[in-house]
Design an enzyme around this catalytic site. Structure first.
Site, PDB file in Angstrom:
ATOM      1  N   LYS A 248      11.571  -3.354 -27.267  1.00  0.00           N
ATOM      2  CA  LYS A 248      10.566  -3.323 -26.207  1.00  0.00           C
ATOM      3  C   LYS A 248       9.204  -3.717 -26.767  1.00  0.00           C
ATOM      4  O   LYS A 248       8.987  -3.715 -27.972  1.00  0.00           O
ATOM      5  CB  LYS A 248      10.482  -1.913 -25.601  1.00  0.00           C
ATOM      6  CG  LYS A 248      11.790  -1.428 -24.977  1.00  0.00           C
ATOM      7  CD  LYS A 248      12.129  -2.209 -23.728  1.00  0.00           C
ATOM      8  CE  LYS A 248      13.443  -1.733 -23.127  1.00  0.00           C
ATOM      9  NZ  LYS A 248      14.619  -2.372 -23.708  1.00  0.00           N
ATOM     10  N   ASP A 249       8.284  -4.013 -25.850  1.00  0.00           N
ATOM     11  CA  ASP A 249       6.941  -4.424 -26.233  1.00  0.00           C
ATOM     12  C   ASP A 249       6.275  -3.406 -27.137  1.00  0.00           C
ATOM     13  O   ASP A 249       6.461  -2.208 -26.985  1.00  0.00           O
ATOM     14  CB  ASP A 249       6.048  -4.589 -24.999  1.00  0.00           C
ATOM     15  CG  ASP A 249       6.547  -5.665 -24.072  1.00  0.00           C
ATOM     16  OD1 ASP A 249       7.535  -5.402 -23.383  1.00  0.00           O
ATOM     17  OD2 ASP A 249       5.967  -6.755 -24.052  1.00  0.00           O
ATOM     18  N   ARG A 250       5.479  -3.919 -28.051  1.00  0.00           N
ATOM     19  CA  ARG A 250       4.692  -3.034 -28.907  1.00  0.00           C
ATOM     20  C   ARG A 250       3.432  -2.582 -28.172  1.00  0.00           C
ATOM     21  O   ARG A 250       3.178  -1.390 -28.045  1.00  0.00           O
ATOM     22  CB  ARG A 250       4.311  -3.745 -30.214  1.00  0.00           C
ATOM     23  CG  ARG A 250       3.480  -2.865 -31.138  1.00  0.00           C
ATOM     24  CD  ARG A 250       3.451  -3.437 -32.535  1.00  0.00           C
ATOM     25  NE  ARG A 250       2.722  -4.672 -32.605  1.00  0.00           N
ATOM     26  CZ  ARG A 250       1.488  -4.796 -33.098  1.00  0.00           C
ATOM     27  NH1 ARG A 250       0.854  -3.743 -33.525  1.00  0.00           N
ATOM     28  NH2 ARG A 250       0.893  -5.960 -33.166  1.00  0.00           N
ATOM     29  N   THR A 677       5.807  -4.898 -27.555  1.00  0.00           N
ATOM     30  CA  THR A 677       7.083  -5.426 -27.530  1.00  0.00           C
ATOM     31  C   THR A 677       6.867  -6.767 -27.750  1.00  0.00           C
ATOM     32  O   THR A 677       6.012  -7.531 -26.811  1.00  0.00           O
ATOM     33  CB  THR A 677       7.753  -5.492 -26.293  1.00  0.00           C
ATOM     34  OG1 THR A 677       8.059  -5.741 -25.261  1.00  0.00           O
ATOM     35  CG2 THR A 677       8.548  -5.385 -25.392  1.00  0.00           C
TER      36      THR A 677
END
Length: 765
Positions: A248-250, A677
């Protein structure tokens, strides 16, 4: 004159945070400590005229040029705060994954007749003689070492699992069973375990109903793999014991399902409480663990700030997105962040078999390298080609892609470049190859839209099975690493068909798929096949040459839908006055019954709140691009990010507070790694936006993209005790921060307190 303001507590043993809001400081200027940022430098950095933005990739650099809608575009800021981007995984059953409870699961006590059921099952599988031998094992003393063998060659995995459970239940936990191979046959060996040394299988309660603990991971401003590594480090297990369906996105707040083998939920809760930005909950038990691809997609809740479009423009843009969809481009996250060395350039070198060039591109010095030790190592290697010398002053070399490569070069023969590259993790090497495939896909799709329009044509490809799920090359690589039955693999040529003139009336443009180049895929039977071959030829490649003699660098290809239409699209506008006001509640905030943000009819700014679902491996930023008709690159987004300064909100020299300052937790210090992400978008995801913060009167930029060739091994965390807000920035009363570093000896996370030297700069206004 600038003044320094510091909150103090009379009782240091029980200190409480002391802070003022931005409004407090603006109304009491004698206490306002300005952060001395040169305004020209600040604005220049945001519009890309200096600093690291000079070397940032733009959409046009990676083939993203077209739109399918005809509405008028407008501006809106993507991810001004990471909480503006909320992602919830949609599991394989279509259920939206969300953190709703952190309660420990209640263990179900089996009914009284369950043991009898297991006994009947065991009797139905084995002979009466074998059953009696198994029962006799319970009577033997610890000195005896007898066992019973049951042939299970013809049983599948599920049947063997049921047999294991039955043996364990019949033996009341005193029997251990393990499957072993002997003379090309499989046997289940049953014995009585020693009271001194209990097996892991015997310690795990059968009442849980499965060996794998499933839990929701809720993370803020953290990369999926980074978070997994942190949890694994605290549990003192290998990271691969924790599995998940997708990254997933950071730079976002995300919720996704995770699974871990035989780990008590309480331990997971204890570990998460030590990590800032990490929460776990919604525990359950299952017999099988998660693997990459075990999801249908993701739900996105996104806030676009300072939207300039009229209500009519927004309505038309959203209607177009709902009805037509958007071009399913691979987003900028796929290609790294460096213009001088994008990841697709390294991928092309690998596909050409130019191992030396690939190594040079990975280690080539980069403008604005944030890691000074790495910058020195790059420079030394570039000038001397001495890997050993370059490694000398490179800390945490085992954690950096470049460090791993330099170690490989130092250990291999002078020209043994192929084996030197082996020191880089396999998935990272394959990211380079997939980046090159993605670039060609983007370019061909853009040309198709520009020259052929948005309609199906004869020779296009569609999936044979309408419900066929796209397989991202990265997911495919992960699955190839597992043991599979070749007979179960369907040829990539069999999952698509070529449409004819007669099919056009029954085919939608949303059905059309475009191949990622490879030696196993079918290409469209029209002019686009020549386009693919033409681009490959310009790069010295062909479809056939993508099957390399060095097999690990071969690419078979894949298929990707050209246009994606989001599901369950909803939107609304919200007005607000505080530039950093929270506009979307996270799962955790909802669970804690936080008050939902409300519209301010007379607010200075307008936000567009979006809610929609996308299939996996699709980039939400490309959907936002279609709505806004503007560039999603961090360079462009950063140029929009000082709107509140331009409108006179706050001081000209002020800089937006960090997300942590705005959402400061009430607890004292806890571990806080940093941000975004690839998304999932789904890539690992590495999304956009540049954020400039000021620390000790210096301008610093946080880069959102993460490319495989660049790593950062040091993370900062805040000590929330005795915190005071100064000119919109958080400062600790004792000017202490923590740094988390990876210890070179054992890989454990080591937390260190480091004293900051804060100098007060005095100037005359």
């Amino acid at each position: 004159m600038n003044r320094k303001f510091r909150g103090k507590s009379q009782h240091r043993g029980n200190r409480k945070p002391f802070h003022h809001t931005r409004k407090d400081f603006s109304s009491n200027k004698k206490h306002f400590h300005k952060i001395n940022v040169n305004k020209a430098s600040f604005n220049n950095a945001r519009d890309g005229s200096e600093g690291q933005y000079l070397s940032r990739l733009k959409e046009t650099d990676v083939g993203i040029t077209e739109y399918i809608s005809n509405h008028e575009g407008f501006n809106g800021i993507i991810k001004q705060r990471y909480s503006d981007f909320q992602v919830n995984e949609i599991d394989g059953n279509g259920t939206i994954v969300a953190l709703t409870s952190i309660e420990l699961p209640a263990v179900k006590v089996p009914p009284g007749n369950e043991k009898l059921d297991h006994e009947e099952h065991l009797k139905s599988v084995v002979s009466v003689e074998v059953f009696e031998k198994i029962k006799a094992l319970l009577e033997q003393s610890e000195d005896e070492d007898k066992n019973v063998e049951i042939e299970v060659t013809e049983m599948n995995k599920d049947d063997r699992r049921k047999l294991h459970s039955a043996i364990k239940a019949v033996g009341s936990g005193q029997l251990v069973s393990n499957t072993k191979e002997k003379e090309e046959k499989k046997f289940m060996v049953v014995c009585k375990h020693s009271s001194k040394v209990k097996s892991e299988r015997s310690r795990w309660p059968t009442e849980y109903g499965g060996d794998y603990v499933y839990f929701v991971l809720h993370k803020e401003n953290l990369d999926t793999m980074e978070t997994v590594n942190l949890i694994a480090s605290r549990l003192r297990i290998k990271p691969n014991m924790i599995t998940y369906a997708g990254t997933k996105d950071r730079r976002a707040v995300t919720s996704q399902m995770m699974s871990i083998l035989r780990t008590e939920p309480k331990r997971l809760l204890d570990v998460s409480s030590q990590l800032y930005g990490v929460s776990v909950g919604n525990f359950s038990f299952k017999s099988k663990g998660l693997k990459l691809g075990d999801l249908k997609g993701n739900r996105f809740r996104i806030a676009l700030r300072n939207v300039t479009g009229s209500d009519d423009q927004i309505e038309k843009a959203m209607a177009s997105l709902s009805e037509q969809g958007f071009l399913n481009y691979y987003g900028l996250q796929r290609f790294g962040s460096s213009v001088s060395v994008p990841t697709h350039a390294i991928g092309k070198a690998l596909l050409l078999g130019d191992w030396k060039l690939a190594i040079e591109l990975i280690l080539k010095p980069r403008e604005g390298e944030p890691n000074h030790s790495l910058a020195r190592a790059r420079k030394i290697w570039w000038e001397t080609r001495d890997a050993t010398k370059a490694l000398k002053d490179l800390p945490n070399r085992e954690k950096l892609i470049e460090g791993k490569l330099l170690m490989g070069l130092s250990q291999c023969a002078a020209n043994d470049f192929v084996n030197a590259l082996e020191n880089i993790p396999r998935n990272t090497r394959l990211l380079y190859l997939h980046s090159y495939q993605s670039l060609i896909w983007n370019k061909v799709v853009s040309r198709r839209v520009k020259e052929l329009g948005i309609k199906p044509i004869a020779g296009d490809l569609v999936f044979v099975n309408e419900n066929q799920l796209e397989i991202d090359p990265e997911q495919e690589v992960a699955e190839e690493s597992e043991t599979t039955d070749p007979a179960d693999n369907t040829s990539k040529k069999d999952i698509v068909r070529i449409i004819t003139e007669d099919d056009l009336a029954n085919v939608l443009i949303q059905d059309v798929v475009m191949p990622l180049p490879g030696h196993e895929v079918v290409y469209p039977k029209n002019v686009m096949k020549d386009w693919y071959e033409g681009i490959l030829k310009e790069d010295g490649l062909s479809s056939a040459s993508l099957k390399q003699t060095v097999r690990k660098y071969s690419v078979g290809g894949a298929y990707r839908k050209m246009i994606i239409r989001p599901d369950n699209v909803k939107w609304k506008t919200m007005h607000y006055s505080e530039p950093f006001k929270t506009l979307e509640l996270s799962d955790k905030e909802k669970m804690e019954n936080k008050e939902a943000p409300k519209d301010e009819p007379d607010g200075t700014y307008k936000a567009l709140l979006l809610d929609f679902c996308l299939p996996s491996s699709t980039y939400a930023t490309m959907a936002l691009r279609e709505i806004l008709k503007s560039d999603t690159s961090s360079q462009h987004q950063a140029s929009l990010n000082n709107y509140h300064i331009q409108k006179g909100k706050g001081c000209d020299d002020s800089v937006e507070p960090s997300e942590e300052t705005v959402n400061k937790p009430s607890s004292s210090s806890s571990t806080k790694p940093t941000e975004e992400t690839r998304s999932e978008q789904n890539d690992p995801t590495k999304e956009i936006s540049g954020e400039i913060v000021s620390v000790n009167d210096e301008k610093k930029e946080k880069s959102e993209e993460v490319m495989p060739a660049e790593s950062c091994s040091i993370r900062k965390e805040k000590d929330w005790e005795n915190e005071v807000e100064i000119g919109g920035e958080s400062r600790n009363d004792e000017n202490i921060i923590r740094k988390r570093e990876i210890d070179n000896n054992d890989g454990d996370v080591v937390e260190k307190k480091i004293k900051l030297d804060v100098e007060e700069k005095k100037s005359t206004e």
